[in-house]
Design a protein around this motif. Structure first.
Motif, PDB file in Angstrom:
ATOM      1  N   ASP A 219      46.011  43.136  32.238  1.00 48.29           N
ATOM      2  CA  ASP A 219      47.808  41.689  31.891  1.00 48.29           C
ATOM      3  C   ASP A 219      47.896  40.841  33.233  1.00 48.29           C
ATOM      4  O   ASP A 219      48.574  40.153  33.775  1.00 48.29           O
ATOM      5  CB  ASP A 219      49.678  42.662  31.827  1.00 48.29           C
ATOM      6  CG  ASP A 219      48.920  43.825  30.725  1.00 48.29           C
ATOM      7  OD1 ASP A 219      48.572  43.355  29.249  1.00 48.29           O
ATOM      8  OD2 ASP A 219      50.028  44.957  30.521  1.00 48.29           O
ATOM      9  N   LEU A 220      47.217  41.634  34.546  1.00 47.86           N
ATOM     10  CA  LEU A 220      47.381  40.325  35.732  1.00 47.86           C
ATOM     11  C   LEU A 220      46.928  39.732  35.525  1.00 47.86           C
ATOM     12  O   LEU A 220      45.541  39.433  34.942  1.00 47.86           O
ATOM     13  CB  LEU A 220      47.459  41.416  36.751  1.00 47.86           C
ATOM     14  CG  LEU A 220      47.564  42.380  37.149  1.00 47.86           C
ATOM     15  CD1 LEU A 220      46.773  43.061  37.862  1.00 47.86           C
ATOM     16  CD2 LEU A 220      49.591  42.231  37.409  1.00 47.86           C
ATOM     17  N   PRO A 221      46.730  38.045  36.283  1.00 48.66           N
ATOM     18  CA  PRO A 221      45.798  37.091  36.391  1.00 48.66           C
ATOM     19  C   PRO A 221      44.530  38.032  37.181  1.00 48.66           C
ATOM     20  O   PRO A 221      44.717  38.724  38.025  1.00 48.66           O
ATOM     21  CB  PRO A 221      46.837  36.331  37.371  1.00 48.66           C
ATOM     22  CG  PRO A 221      48.053  36.860  37.359  1.00 48.66           C
ATOM     23  CD  PRO A 221      48.170  38.526  36.978  1.00 48.66           C
ATOM     24  N   VAL A 222      43.388  37.422  37.009  1.00 40.30           N
ATOM     25  CA  VAL A 222      42.174  37.870  37.497  1.00 40.30           C
ATOM     26  C   VAL A 222      42.048  38.386  38.548  1.00 40.30           C
ATOM     27  O   VAL A 222      41.232  38.977  38.837  1.00 40.30           O
ATOM     28  CB  VAL A 222      40.628  36.626  36.849  1.00 40.30           C
ATOM     29  CG1 VAL A 222      39.482  37.624  37.125  1.00 40.30           C
ATOM     30  CG2 VAL A 222      40.389  36.815  34.982  1.00 40.30           C
ATOM     31  N   ASN A 223      42.758  37.130  39.113  1.00 38.67           N
ATOM     32  CA  ASN A 223      42.135  36.993  41.129  1.00 38.67           C
ATOM     33  C   ASN A 223      43.279  37.935  41.178  1.00 38.67           C
ATOM     34  O   ASN A 223      43.348  38.187  42.557  1.00 38.67           O
ATOM     35  CB  ASN A 223      42.104  35.492  41.368  1.00 38.67           C
ATOM     36  CG  ASN A 223      44.069  35.325  41.237  1.00 38.67           C
ATOM     37  OD1 ASN A 223      44.502  36.222  40.372  1.00 38.67           O
ATOM     38  ND2 ASN A 223      44.436  33.790  41.341  1.00 38.67           N
TER      39      ASN A 223
ATOM     40  N   LYS B 101      39.486  41.247  43.074  1.00 39.89           N
ATOM     41  CA  LYS B 101      39.897  40.765  44.474  1.00 39.89           C
ATOM     42  C   LYS B 101      38.897  40.878  45.395  1.00 39.89           C
ATOM     43  O   LYS B 101      38.383  40.157  46.324  1.00 39.89           O
ATOM     44  CB  LYS B 101      41.288  40.890  44.981  1.00 39.89           C
ATOM     45  CG  LYS B 101      43.016  40.495  43.858  1.00 39.89           C
ATOM     46  CD  LYS B 101      43.599  41.043  44.573  1.00 39.89           C
ATOM     47  CE  LYS B 101      43.278  40.930  46.181  1.00 39.89           C
ATOM     48  NZ  LYS B 101      45.549  41.823  46.893  1.00 39.89           N
ATOM     49  N   LEU B 102      38.405  42.105  44.882  1.00 38.29           N
ATOM     50  CA  LEU B 102      37.003  42.562  46.633  1.00 38.29           C
ATOM     51  C   LEU B 102      35.723  41.975  46.263  1.00 38.29           C
ATOM     52  O   LEU B 102      35.201  41.626  46.882  1.00 38.29           O
ATOM     53  CB  LEU B 102      36.643  44.198  45.757  1.00 38.29           C
ATOM     54  CG  LEU B 102      36.266  44.671  46.450  1.00 38.29           C
ATOM     55  CD1 LEU B 102      36.292  46.326  47.123  1.00 38.29           C
ATOM     56  CD2 LEU B 102      34.379  45.015  46.862  1.00 38.29           C
ATOM     57  N   LEU B 103      35.585  42.001  44.740  1.00 40.70           N
ATOM     58  CA  LEU B 103      34.057  40.670  44.395  1.00 40.70           C
ATOM     59  C   LEU B 103      34.272  39.660  45.119  1.00 40.70           C
ATOM     60  O   LEU B 103      33.434  38.772  45.496  1.00 40.70           O
ATOM     61  CB  LEU B 103      33.715  41.151  43.259  1.00 40.70           C
ATOM     62  CG  LEU B 103      33.613  42.461  42.383  1.00 40.70           C
ATOM     63  CD1 LEU B 103      33.484  42.510  40.874  1.00 40.70           C
ATOM     64  CD2 LEU B 103      31.983  42.954  43.329  1.00 40.70           C
ATOM     65  N   ALA B 104      35.236  39.101  44.900  1.00 43.09           N
ATOM     66  CA  ALA B 104      35.291  37.636  45.593  1.00 43.09           C
ATOM     67  C   ALA B 104      36.420  37.180  47.057  1.00 43.09           C
ATOM     68  O   ALA B 104      34.903  36.408  47.674  1.00 43.09           O
ATOM     69  CB  ALA B 104      37.117  37.031  44.701  1.00 43.09           C
TER      70      ALA B 104
END
Length: 229
Positions: A7-11, A17-20
Motif C-alpha cells: 500500500d506504500l508508494p514504491v519509493n 529503497k535499498l535497490l535505489a
C-alpha cells in the motif's frame, strides 16, 4: 485498517529503497523487513520487524547475534525459515567484519589491535583470552584463543600462552580479552594476570607489548594506562 507494504508508494518500500539508494539510508526496521520479505494476513512485514526489534529492546540489537533460532522463530510472523535468514545475515556480517579487520597486517598501536580483534570479540557472551602474535616488524602472525571463561590466573597459564608463541616463532605478543559486560575497564585480576605474563615474557625473551581489553565498541590499553608492568 492494517497498512501493508504494497500500500506504500514504491519509493517508500524497503526493498525498493535499498535497490535505489543502497542500504545506508534504511532504518533497522526496514533492513530487517527486507530479510523477512513478507508479512502475514494481519500484519505487514514492517510491523513484524518492529515487533522483533521491540522483543530485544532491553538487550539491544546485538542480542540477535546470540539468540537461538528457536527463540527467534517463535515470534509471531517469523517462523523457522525467516529466523534462519536473519541469523545467516548476522553471521555473514560478522565474517565480513572479521575479513575486513584482518586486512590490517601491521600493528602500530592499540587502535590497530582493537580494529583487528573487535569483530571477533564484540558479541561474545563469555570472556575469551587470546594472544596476538607478531614478528620482528610487528606484522600479525595470528590471533589465537588461550582460554574461555573467567579471567583467572589458574585459567590463563603462562605455559599455554607462550607455547603458542614458540610454535609460531613470534618475536613479541599482545594480550587480548573481552569484557562481555561491554565495559573494558581493567579489573584487579586483569592487572595481576598481565603482570604475571609480562614477567614470563621477559624470561622467555618474547616481550608482552600490551594488553588490550575489548568492550562494546570501546577498548582499553593497559600500556596506555601505565598498567603493563
Amino acid at each position: 485498517m492494517t497498512i501493508m507494504v504494497r500500500d506504500l508508494p514504491v519509493n517508500e518500500r524497503p526493498r525498493e529503497k535499498l535497490l535505489a539508494s543502497g542500504p545506508d539510508g534504511l532504518s533497522n526496521t526496514e533492513l530487517l523487513a527486507v530479510l523477512l520479505r513478507t508479512g502475514t494476513h494481519e500484519k505487514s512485514v514492517l510491523r513484524i520487524a518492529e515487533e522483533v526489534l521491540a522483543y530485544y529492546k532491553e538487550r539491544g540489537l546485538v542480542a540477535i547475534a546470540h539468540i537461538p533460532a528457536s527463540e527467534l522463530a517463535a515470534i509471531h510472523g517469523v517462523g523457522q525459515a525467516k529466523a534462519a535468514t536473519i541469523l545467516a545475515a548476522v553471521e555473514l556480517g560478522r565474517r565480513l567484519a572479521i575479513a575486513e579487520a584482518e586486512s590490517a597486517e601491521v600493528v602500530s598501536g592499540p587502535e590497530d589491535v582493537a580494529h583487528f580483534a573487535m569483530p571477533r570479540f564484540r558479541f561474545e557472551q563469555r570472556e575469551h583470552f587470546a594472544v596476538m602474535l607478531l614478528d620482528t616488524k610487528n606484522h600479525i602472525l595470528g590471533l589465537h584463543d588461550v582460554s574461555v571463561g573467567s579471567l583467572q590466573a589458574s585459567v590463563v597459564h603462562p605455559r599455554e600462552v607462550f607455547r603458542t608463541a614458540v610454535d609460531y616463532a613470534a618475536a613479541s605478543m599482545i594480550l587480548l580479552h573481552n569484557h562481555p559486560s561491554g565495559d573494558p575497564t581493567p579489573s584487579r585480576e586483569d592487572i595481576a594476570v598481565t603482570a604475571r605474563l609480562v614477567k614470563a615474557g621477559k624470561i622467555m625473551d618474547i616481550p608482552v607489548l600490551d594488553h588490550v581489553i575489548i568492550g562494546r565498541n570501546r577498548y582499553v590499553s593497559l600500556k596506555d594506562k601505565g598498567l603493563l608492568s
